[in-house]
Design an enzyme around this catalytic site. Structure first.
Site, PDB file in Angstrom:
ATOM      1  N   GLU A 129     -17.739 -40.261  -4.070  1.00 28.12           N
ATOM      2  CA  GLU A 129     -18.601 -40.087  -5.234  1.00 28.12           C
ATOM      3  C   GLU A 129     -19.569 -41.257  -5.257  1.00 28.12           C
ATOM      4  O   GLU A 129     -19.165 -42.417  -5.184  1.00 28.12           O
ATOM      5  CB  GLU A 129     -17.789 -40.082  -6.530  1.00 28.12           C
ATOM      6  CG  GLU A 129     -17.047 -38.796  -6.802  1.00 28.12           C
ATOM      7  CD  GLU A 129     -16.322 -38.846  -8.135  1.00 28.12           C
ATOM      8  OE1 GLU A 129     -16.705 -39.664  -9.003  1.00 28.12           O
ATOM      9  OE2 GLU A 129     -15.356 -38.100  -8.310  1.00 28.12           O
ATOM     10  N   ASP A 171     -18.720 -44.004 -19.078  1.00 28.89           N
ATOM     11  CA  ASP A 171     -18.205 -45.067 -18.226  1.00 28.89           C
ATOM     12  C   ASP A 171     -17.879 -46.315 -19.032  1.00 28.89           C
ATOM     13  O   ASP A 171     -18.540 -46.635 -20.023  1.00 28.89           O
ATOM     14  CB  ASP A 171     -19.229 -45.412 -17.143  1.00 28.89           C
ATOM     15  CG  ASP A 171     -19.449 -44.255 -16.193  1.00 28.89           C
ATOM     16  OD1 ASP A 171     -18.462 -43.802 -15.609  1.00 28.89           O
ATOM     17  OD2 ASP A 171     -20.598 -43.801 -16.049  1.00 28.89           O
TER      18      ASP A 171
END
Length: 276
Positions: free
Chosen positions: A46, A57
């Site tokens: 990724e 995040d």
């Protein structure tokens, strides 16, 4: 992507998916890291597309996005990174992970065409729920990009079919309710969630968020079909930067050594029967 998961099944093991932010801490170092990941043991990669407001995040990946943006990383440069990576590796699946705003600004049709041309295999766009995803999902599928959706612990049986109906490649089980890198899920909770997801889809299941050790990666890859490790890698990048966020000697070796440890854990921890 399907071939890679088929290979993992034939080998009787789960996979290791590694995440790093494109352009962190700078373009040259990030390219070295990307090139080194498969040899260290990453089965899929990724690659984060830096964004100014990465709301899913935690602090470590937020900081990595800011470092990359300050170093000049753009979507176009991220696609160029993948294109360069493909000169030496045309097998390891690469998934771009990020947010819709940079894609929208780039232009959907241009983005999916350029991503496919660069050698991208799939997309994870964390702020596009299934109900809002068609404006990117459909053009992506038209050029052969897998569109991967997230399933949270809070995704109930009523919503699950909606989430997996148009998923391709694999589904990403977010093992905790919250942002990346803040805590780890219990194995019992993950086992229950993965069992529930398997009743709704035959796609491989990757488990991520909160995996920080080879032992945890092994356990999650055993429960699902792959373990995703991101924050722990990004933190190691940060630990090998000086006060000006410039890479110090040994950064690439530190990351590849840790990836090798994760990969060894995943491989040693497998209890699957080979399909070969």
């Amino acid at each position: 992507m399907y071939r890679r998961f088929a290979t993992l099944r034939a080998e009787g093991r789960g996979g290791l998916i590694t995440f790093l932010t494109a352009g962190d801490p700078d373009a040259a170092t990030a390219a070295q890291l990307l090139a080194a990941l498969p040899g260290a043991g990453a089965d899929l990669i990724e690659l984060g597309m830096p964004f100014t407001d990465p709301m899913a995040d935690g602090p470590a990946i937020q900081a990595s996005s800011l470092r990359a943006l300050r170093a000049g990383q753009t979507v176009r440069r991220t696609l160029a990174m993948v294109s360069e990576f493909r000169r030496s590796d045309d097998q390891t699946p690469v998934i771009l992970m990020g947010y819709y705003n940079p894609v929208y600004v780039y232009g959907v049709e241009a983005f999916v065409a350029d991503a496919r041309r660069a050698g991208v295999d799939g997309l994870i766009i964390v702020d596009l729920p299934p109900e809002e995803a068609d404006e990117l999902r459909l053009p992506a599928e038209a050029v052969g990009l897998d569109f991967i959706f997230l399933i949270a612990p809070t995704t109930d049986a009523t919503r699950m079919p909606t989430v997996v109906a148009h998923a391709r490649g694999f589904v990403y089980h977010v093992s905790i309710a919250g942002v990346t890198g803040t805590r780890s899920a219990s194995l019992d909770d993950v086992e229950r969630s993965v069992a529930r997801i398997r009743t709704a889809t035959d796609l491989p299941i990757a488990v991520g968020f909160g995996i920080t050790t080879p032992e945890q990666a092994a356990a999650m890859a055993r429960i699902g079909d792959a373990a995703v490790v991101g924050t722990a890698l990004v933190k190691r990048v940060a630990e090998h930067l000086d006060a000006a966020n410039q890479p110090m000697a040994g950064l690439v070796d530190a990351i590849t050594t840790f990836v090798a440890q994760l990969a060894q854990g995943v491989r040693a921890g497998s209890r699957r029967e080979s399909a070969a």
